[in-house]
Design a protein around this motif. Structure first.
Motif, short mmCIF file in Angstrom:
data_model
loop_
_atom_site.label_atom_id
_atom_site.label_comp_id
_atom_site.label_asym_id
_atom_site.label_seq_id
_atom_site.Cartn_x
_atom_site.Cartn_y
_atom_site.Cartn_z
N HIS A 112 53.50 36.02 25.32
CA HIS A 112 53.36 34.69 25.88
C HIS A 112 54.58 34.46 26.80
O HIS A 112 54.84 33.25 27.31
N HIS A 116 41.65 39.42 19.37
CA HIS A 116 41.23 38.84 20.44
C HIS A 116 41.47 39.09 22.08
O HIS A 116 42.54 40.02 22.02
N ASP A 155 49.59 41.46 23.01
CA ASP A 155 48.84 40.22 22.53
C ASP A 155 47.70 39.91 23.11
O ASP A 155 47.79 39.02 24.25
N GLN A 211 47.20 34.43 26.84
CA GLN A 211 47.88 33.32 27.42
C GLN A 211 47.86 33.25 29.12
O GLN A 211 47.99 34.22 29.71
N GLU A 244 41.42 32.96 20.94
CA GLU A 244 42.50 32.62 19.68
C GLU A 244 43.63 31.73 20.37
O GLU A 244 44.26 31.14 19.79
N GLU A 245 44.02 32.09 21.56
CA GLU A 245 45.12 31.46 22.28
C GLU A 245 44.85 29.79 22.39
O GLU A 245 45.70 29.37 22.92
MN MN Z 1 49.26 35.03 21.51
#
Ligand code: MN
Ligand code: BES
Ligand code: MN
Length: 457
Positions: free
Chosen positions: A426, A86, A119, A90, A152-153
């Motif tokens: 995050h 992804h 991420d 965030q 995704e988040e």
């Molecule tokens: Mn994540």
């Protein structure tokens, strides 16, 4: 032709610069203010796929943020790997806790600091650079399809629909994902499972308006106090979750399976020191690795109500709210658990208040086999580049779409993640080690090679 190694060495600085450019795009999927940034990021990913040598790559619009899809088919008779990742991230707040801008990446002490560094931009981009390596050195061991989403988040709802509508196009032999972590570079590991999720929001309503806490306090139930009591009652003295039926379908692991999980290298002292806590907490009868890997949990993610500004204001709030999530394990159904939570929360509400419970996104847990040719190919790839056999672990996070790869496309997934638990995903100061980034790019082509070889003879 250059070898993979030669190609990567020669292009190493560019690989890093390109990632830094991608990290400059604030592709925050949850925040509508960033809608155009998300789109710009999707376009950048598509362009990278084309430059890496894909036959085609395009933006696929959805009801939400776009999906990027590309592929390189070298020989239809060869196996196909579907790479998933992804490009959304965030939100970056709280901003004041960052040492440098979340979207102004800096490389310091061998670490890339930026929102999305690990991420999942950093990990997703390793696959594009691995693909480039194989394509530009004329040594693609198999066909590669790449699907990078932008939601995704926020729960991947539109990707679920995309899978339903693109079954033919997404035909593959395995899904490969780098969006999880390893124990450490000294102890490479492969996550063999993800937890599910049920995410709820609750509101506790009391009087019809905020009240003076001196005039009315002590005579009218305070929704903030009631909410705290209700939340506190969701765990018993052993830190078991008290929602009736919550554990009914949970599979208990055998002693042998539990011993395997607990045999992974783990230092409770280092864990506590890293987090700045003097004691760990959790469900009685289980170790920390079990609590985060194979047991379901319930956590308050946010709680608010009443006056939270500067100084003091004497007020009895009319309402209080909380966001509560439950991590689920195999055989628990996200929808069933959400319904159980709702029924229970409504039932325990005292007559002084009214509660409103709503469900946000959810997803199902998965376990990925550790005896399959795909897992073995991943393990062999790790042995090749780390010189060590990887340890199978059970991860605590969730990637909701992985359960749908199996349900909708009939595909198993390999979770070949290169993050570390302390990458601050995050969180403020998210980072990804440059070493891990290059190690991932180095390792991934070997996965393709060994996976393709597992189909021969
Ligand atoms: Mn994540
Ligand atoms: N990459 C993470 C999930 C993850 C992190 C798995 C670390 C294993 C180890 C993913 O981007 C994520 O954050 N997922 C969310 C769920 C989603 C529905 C918001 C999560 O786990 O909270
Ligand atoms: Mn992720």
């Amino acid at each position: 032709m250059q070898s993979w190694n030669e190609y990567q060495l020669a292009n190493k600085d560019r690989f890093l610069d390109e990632l830094l450019d991608l990290l400059r795009i604030p592709s925050v999927s949850a925040d509508s203010k960033h809608k155009d940034d998300v789109k710009r990021c999707a376009e950048a990913v598509r362009d990278h796929l084309l430059k890496a040598g894909c036959d085609m790559a395009e933006i696929c619009e959805t009801a939400g943020h776009p999906i990027v899809y590309g592929q390189k088919i070298v020989d239809p008779s060869k196996p196909t790997v579907l790479v998933y990742g992804h490009y959304d991230v965030q939100p970056a707040d709280p901003l004041n806790l960052w040492h440098s801008g979340p979207f102004e990446p800096v490389v310091k002490d061998g670490k890339i600091y930026a929102r999305g560094a690990c991420d999942d931009k950093g990990q997703m981009f390793m696959h594009i650079k691995a693909l480039e390596t194989m394509a530009k050195t004329g040594s693609m061991p198999c066909n590669v399809k790449v699907m990078i989403e932008g939601e995704e988040e926020v729960g991947s709802n539109n990707l679920g629909i995309f899978l339903e509508n693109n079954k033919e196009r997404l035909k593959a032999d395995i899904v490969l994902v780098s969006d999880t972590s390893m124990i450490s570079m000294e102890h490479p590991s492969i996550e063999s499972g993800l937890r599910g999720l049920a995410y709820m929001e609750v509101e506790v309503n009391g009087p019809n308006r905020d009240l003076h806490s001196g005039v009315y306090g002590g005579a009218v139930a305070n929704p903030a106090t009631i909410l705290c009591k209700m939340i506190a009652s969701l765990h018993d003295e052993n830190n078991h979750i008290t929602i009736p039926g919550f554990y009914d379908t949970v599979q208990n692991l055998t002693e042998v399976e539990r011993a395997a999980i607990n045999s992974a290298p783990f230092s409770l002292d280092e864990y506590k020191a890293d987090l700045g806590v003097s004691e760990v907490w959790g469900e009685k009868g289980y170790t920390t690795l079990e609590r985060t890997g194979i047991r379901p949990t319930l956590e308050v993610n946010g709680i608010w109500g009443g006056y939270i500004g500067e100084g003091a204001k004497t007020v009895l709030p009319a309402k209080a709210n909380a966001k509560i999530s439950m991590r689920l394990v195999p055989n628990q159904s996200s929808d069933e658990i959400a319904a159980m939570f709702q029924a229970h929360f409504e039932k325990i509400a005292p007559g002084y208040v009214k509660v409103k419970v709503t469900a946000h996104h959810g997803g199902e847990a998965v376990v990925t086999p550790t005896d399959s040719p795909a897992y073995k190919a991943a393990a062999k790839a790790i042995v090749t580049t780390f010189g060590k056999e990887p340890i199978p672990t059970r991860g605590g996070g969730s990637i909701p779409i992985v359960a749908l790869f199996e349900k909708t496309l009939g595909l198993k997934t390999v979770l070949l993640g290169f993050g570390l638990d302390n990458d601050n995903i995050h969180s403020p100061n998210e980072k990804y080690d440059v070493f891990n980034y290059y190690k991932g790019i180095e390792t991934i082509p070997y996965f393709h090679k060994y996976f393709a070889e597992s189909f021969e003879g």
